[in-house]
Each structure stands twice: as structure tokens, then as C-alpha cells.
Design an enzyme around this catalytic site. Structure first.
Site, PDB file in Angstrom:
ATOM      1  N   GLY A 142       4.156  25.532 -33.228  1.00 60.71           N
ATOM      2  CA  GLY A 142       5.452  25.971 -33.537  1.00 60.71           C
ATOM      3  C   GLY A 142       6.562  25.002 -33.905  1.00 60.71           C
ATOM      4  O   GLY A 142       6.122  23.825 -33.942  1.00 60.71           O
ATOM      5  N   CYS A 143       7.584  25.281 -34.093  1.00 67.28           N
ATOM      6  CA  CYS A 143       8.854  24.476 -34.517  1.00 67.28           C
ATOM      7  C   CYS A 143       8.828  23.080 -33.872  1.00 67.28           C
ATOM      8  O   CYS A 143       8.719  23.215 -32.759  1.00 67.28           O
ATOM      9  CB  CYS A 143       9.983  25.024 -34.404  1.00 67.28           C
ATOM     10  SG  CYS A 143      11.452  24.137 -34.797  1.00 67.28           S
ATOM     11  N   PHE A 144       8.625  22.085 -34.368  1.00 67.87           N
ATOM     12  CA  PHE A 144       8.390  20.509 -33.923  1.00 67.87           C
ATOM     13  C   PHE A 144       9.523  20.114 -33.230  1.00 67.87           C
ATOM     14  O   PHE A 144       9.636  19.171 -32.283  1.00 67.87           O
ATOM     15  CB  PHE A 144       7.438  20.069 -34.711  1.00 67.87           C
ATOM     16  CG  PHE A 144       8.227  19.267 -35.933  1.00 67.87           C
ATOM     17  CD1 PHE A 144       9.587  19.887 -36.291  1.00 67.87           C
ATOM     18  CD2 PHE A 144       7.318  18.907 -36.935  1.00 67.87           C
ATOM     19  CE1 PHE A 144      10.107  19.436 -37.497  1.00 67.87           C
ATOM     20  CE2 PHE A 144       7.856  18.466 -38.276  1.00 67.87           C
ATOM     21  CZ  PHE A 144       9.462  18.872 -38.517  1.00 67.87           C
TER      22      PHE A 144
END
Ligand code: MHO
Length: 213
Positions: free
Chosen positions: A15-17
Site C-alpha cells: 500500500g501507500c509507501f
């Protein structure tokens, strides 16, 4: 001072890093983390033209202090691997050698037992890792502009330093208070910095991507 120890690499997508970098950065034995794009075919992807790549983190760890198996536990514990996501945010483990591949496959089987359902996690061989743009590196640390400025952190530091990696982990409320205190001098922190960090850790406002991600 930057630790000068031999390291191994681990590459994960979950997911969103921005938040992923923060979680791994705080772990003892993790020396450096950076965010980037991997898994796809397109050359030189950017955030605006990701194409078939996935937001990922590349971790450099000291195998004497943390095992790959324990990194995998952090991987499973910090996202939902059964959620169907666009390629940009898919769940994936990119292994760097045969041993990592085996551990990854074992841990995926174990995860299926634990969850009672299959995961969508892809296990693939690590290929080119394209560093994300500067503004994505240590994103949640960069939001503390004055703090960052008083420490003299540069874009190069945000990309590839132990110091920025640890500070990102701590400022987002991850990691252990005791470890932070032990690393105070090595991180070049004053008492003022320590108070600022303590307040930021408590407020817990940062460290999350928007709900959609
Ligand atoms: N724009 C989203 C995700 C950013 S991410 C690096 C947000 O504000 O949380 O994909």
C-alpha cells in the site's frame, strides 16, 4: 554516525509507501529504507506515470540484528493482504535470493492458515527498483520543516541515510522509546529535539496516508 555494517536487502509492497517506510524505519537492525517503484516493465516510472509498477520500499537490514523472517512478520502485520487493490497499491514480496523466496512462500502459507482465507500477495523476484521522487522520501518526516532544517538534513540524507530512516520511524510514533533514547547522540539530537519528538510521537497525527489508500 552512519552504521558501517554489511547489510542485506528486502523489498516489500503493501500500500501507500509513506507509512510503510515509517514502520520499517523504526525497527532495530533496519539500517536504511527508501521508497520507490518496482515490479513493472516500464522504464523510469514516475509517480505521475507509474504504469505497471507498485509503490514499494527497499530495506537495508543487518542480518545479525534482525532476520528476514521477522521483517516478513512486520509485512503481514501492517496491511490487509486480502484486499483487492489497484496495481499501485498491491501486496507483494520481491525476494532477492532463493532463501528469501522460500521464507516468503512459507510465510504466505502460514498467513492463509491464520486468516482462514487466501491472500492476494504476489511473490516475485526483485528487479530494478526505481527510487521515488525526493519529496516522497521520508515524507512524514519532511512535514516537520523546522525540525528537519535544524538537523541539516539534505535530499541525499532523506534518500539514503540511517539518520533520516530512524527519525522518520520515531517521529511517526513507531519504534521504542528506549531505543530512541539510546540513539540520541548518534542521531545528533539535542534535548529540544527530544522534546519535539516526544510530542510528535504522542500526537500521532502524522504517519497515515488518506483513508482511500
Ligand atoms: N495521495 C494519497 C496517497 C499518496 S501515496 C504516496 C494521500 O494523500 O494519502 O500513494
Amino acid at each position: 554516525q552512519e552504521p558501517d555494517v554489511p547489510t542485506l536487502k528486502a523489498t516489500f509492497s503493501m500500500g501507500c509507501f509513506w507509512g510503510v517506510e515509517s514502520v520499517f524505519g523504526a525497527l532495530p537492525g533496519v539500517i536504511r529504507v527508501k521508497v520507490g517503484y518496482t515490479g513493472g516493465i516500464k522504464e523510469n516510472p514516475t509517480y505521475e506515470s507509474l504504469d505497471d509498477h507498485t509503490e514499494s520500499v527497499e530495506i537495508e537490514f543487518d542480518p545479525e540484528r534482525i532476520t528476514y523472517a521477522s521483517l516478513l512478520e512486520t509485512f503481514w502485520a501492517n496491511h490487509n493482504p486480502s484486499d483487492l487493490k489497484p496495481v499501485q497499491y498491491m501486496s507483494a514480496i520481491f525476494y532477492h535470493d532463493y532463501i528469501q523466496m522460500k521464507s516468503a512462500e512459507d510465510s504466505k502459507l502460514n498467513q492463509r492458515r491464520v486468516l482462514g482465507e487466501d491472500t492476494l500477495t504476489k511473490i516475485k523476484r526483485a528487479k530494478v527498483f526505481y527510487d521515488a521522487e525526493d519529496y516522497h522520501q521520508k515524507y512524514f518526516l519532511r512535514q516537520h520543516a523546522n525540525f528537519v532544517q535544524s538537523l541539516g538534513l539534505t535530499d541525499q540524507d532523506f534518500l539514503s541515510s540511517w539518520r533520516a530512516t530512524k527519525l522518520l520511524g520515531y517521529i511517526t510514533g513507531n519504534g521504542d522509546e528506549q531505543n530512541l533514547k539510546q540513539e540520541k547522540d548518534a542521531l545528533g539530537l539535542t534535548d529540544d529535539h527530544m522534546s519535539y519528538l516526544a510530542a510528535a510521537r504522542k500526537s500521532g497525527k502524522e504517519g497515515r496516508c488518506s483513508a482511500a489508500k
